[in-house]
Design an enzyme around this catalytic site. Structure first.
Site, PDB file in Angstrom:
ATOM      1  N   GLY A  12       0.826  -1.195   0.000  1.00 50.68           N
ATOM      2  CA  GLY A  12       0.000   0.000   0.000  1.00 50.68           C
ATOM      3  C   GLY A  12       0.866   1.252   0.000  1.00 50.68           C
ATOM      4  N   LEU A  13       0.360   2.305   0.660  1.00 50.88           N
ATOM      5  CA  LEU A  13       1.051   3.591   0.736  1.00 50.88           C
ATOM      6  C   LEU A  13       1.362   4.154  -0.653  1.00 50.88           C
ATOM      7  CD1 LEU A  13       3.541   2.901   3.690  1.00 50.88           C
ATOM      8  CD2 LEU A  13       1.332   4.081   3.774  1.00 50.88           C
ATOM      9  N   CYS A  14       0.430   3.964  -1.580  1.00 47.50           N
ATOM     10  CA  CYS A  14       0.611   4.496  -2.932  1.00 47.50           C
ATOM     11  C   CYS A  14      -0.657   5.220  -3.385  1.00 47.50           C
ATOM     12  CB  CYS A  14       0.989   3.388  -3.912  1.00 47.50           C
ATOM     13  SG  CYS A  14      -0.033   1.904  -3.829  1.00 47.50           S
ATOM     14  N   GLY A  15      -1.283   5.929  -2.443  1.00 49.60           N
ATOM     15  CA  GLY A  15      -2.461   6.708  -2.788  1.00 49.60           C
ATOM     16  C   GLY A  15      -3.637   5.827  -3.177  1.00 49.60           C
TER      17      GLY A  15
ATOM     18  N   PHE B 151      -3.921   4.152  -5.910  1.00 45.54           N
ATOM     19  CA  PHE B 151      -3.494   3.262  -6.994  1.00 45.54           C
ATOM     20  C   PHE B 151      -4.278   1.953  -6.987  1.00 45.54           C
ATOM     21  CE2 PHE B 151      -0.772  -0.196  -8.506  1.00 45.54           C
ATOM     22  CZ  PHE B 151      -0.398   0.259  -9.759  1.00 45.54           C
TER      23      PHE B 151
END
Length: 292
Positions: free
Chosen positions: A87-90, A92
């Protein structure tokens, strides 16, 4: 109102978070450069392979190859949904899974209602998502982006091809993010099988003698073409993921900076109020002593 101690704790925590997001942005930027180069480098070969296949297909009877012939009736559909491992990719992963879910509930509702919509999730986020969904899962590919290899793409292509060739599914559709720009990846939904012939039939320039004959060449070219299409899709998705993560971490760092500014103002006001209160108490005490 928060005390000075609570504000100092919050400011310290946000500063630590800001350092983490800045470091993650730098890591994502470095990975983006490598993954972007790989994705762009794979495009010319994939396009040349597609043109070559189309040119040879124009010279043979495609009815001999089930992968090149659309089924008269589509009874079952296989959806290959490619998301990230982390995760931690907005948005996406959320946008990709939302597109897949809306397609299943809309365009593919007829097959989904009859339990004829099969799913092959690729990437841990996709695997976790469809573990909670009512769609049958034929095979899971988790952790593929931790060490992206062509063998993984070949395994995905072989599984999808085997299901199509055996008649278990009549169409294979890919859902993935294509890398376009750093700020905005493009959601893609395209038919993987059967192989759709191009609208304009390209021809190989020059006079060629095929050895062996075109039919045998197609038999060897099709597995390579399909594996390469999946490989290109994985590279595009990986580059788009790193771009989304870099953008998300940059936004998080900027938000932390703004929050630190606001908390700094609040801290100074609380501190000033505390000092003013102490001064008033000292003056009041001195006045009381003087009046005695």
């Amino acid at each position: 109102m928060a005390t000075l101690r609570e504000l100092r704790t919050r400011i310290k925590g946000i500063r630590n978070t800001q350092q983490v997001t800045k470091a993650m942005r730098m890591v994502a930027a470095a990975k983006l450069r490598r993954s972007q180069d790989r994705a762009i480098a794979a495009r010319p070969y994939a396009n040349a392979l597609k043109k070559m296949l189309a040119s040879i297909v124009a010279k043979i009877d495609v009815s001999e190859f089930s992968l090149l012939t659309p089924r008269p009736v589509t009874k079952r559909i296989l959806a290959v949904v490619v998301a990230a491992d982390r995760g931690l990719c907005g948005a996406f992963n959320a946008n990709l899974l939302k597109m897949a879910r809306e397609t299943f509930q809309g365009e593919y509702q007829e097959w989904a209602a009859k339990n004829n919509l099969l799913v092959m999730p690729v990437g841990r986020r996709s695997v976790d998502f469809f573990a909670k969904q009512p769609y049958p899962v034929v095979e899971r590919f988790s952790g593929v982006f931790q060490k992206l290899e062509f063998e993984t793409a070949k395994a995905i292509a072989d599984k999808a091809t085997a299901l199509y060739a055996s008649g278990e599914v009549d169409r294979v559709v890919l859902f993935y993010n294509e890398f376009k720009t750093v700020l905005a990846p493009q959601l893609r939904k395209e038919v993987f099988l059967p192989i759709e012939p191009p609208k304009t039939q390209p021809t190989l320039s020059g006079d060629y003698i095929f050895e062996p004959d075109p039919t045998e060449i197609i038999g060897q070219l099709l597995p390579l073409y399909l594996a390469n299409q999946i490989w290109r899709m994985l590279l595009e998705s990986n580059a788009a993921e790193q771009a989304a993560r870099m953008t998300a971490m940059d936004a998080a760092s900027n938000n932390a900076k703004e929050l630190l500014r606001i908390l700094g103002i609040t801290y100074n006001r609380v501190r000033q109020a505390s000092i003013t209160k102490e001064i008033i108490e000292i003056i009041s005490g001195a006045d009381a002593l003087q009046n005695k």
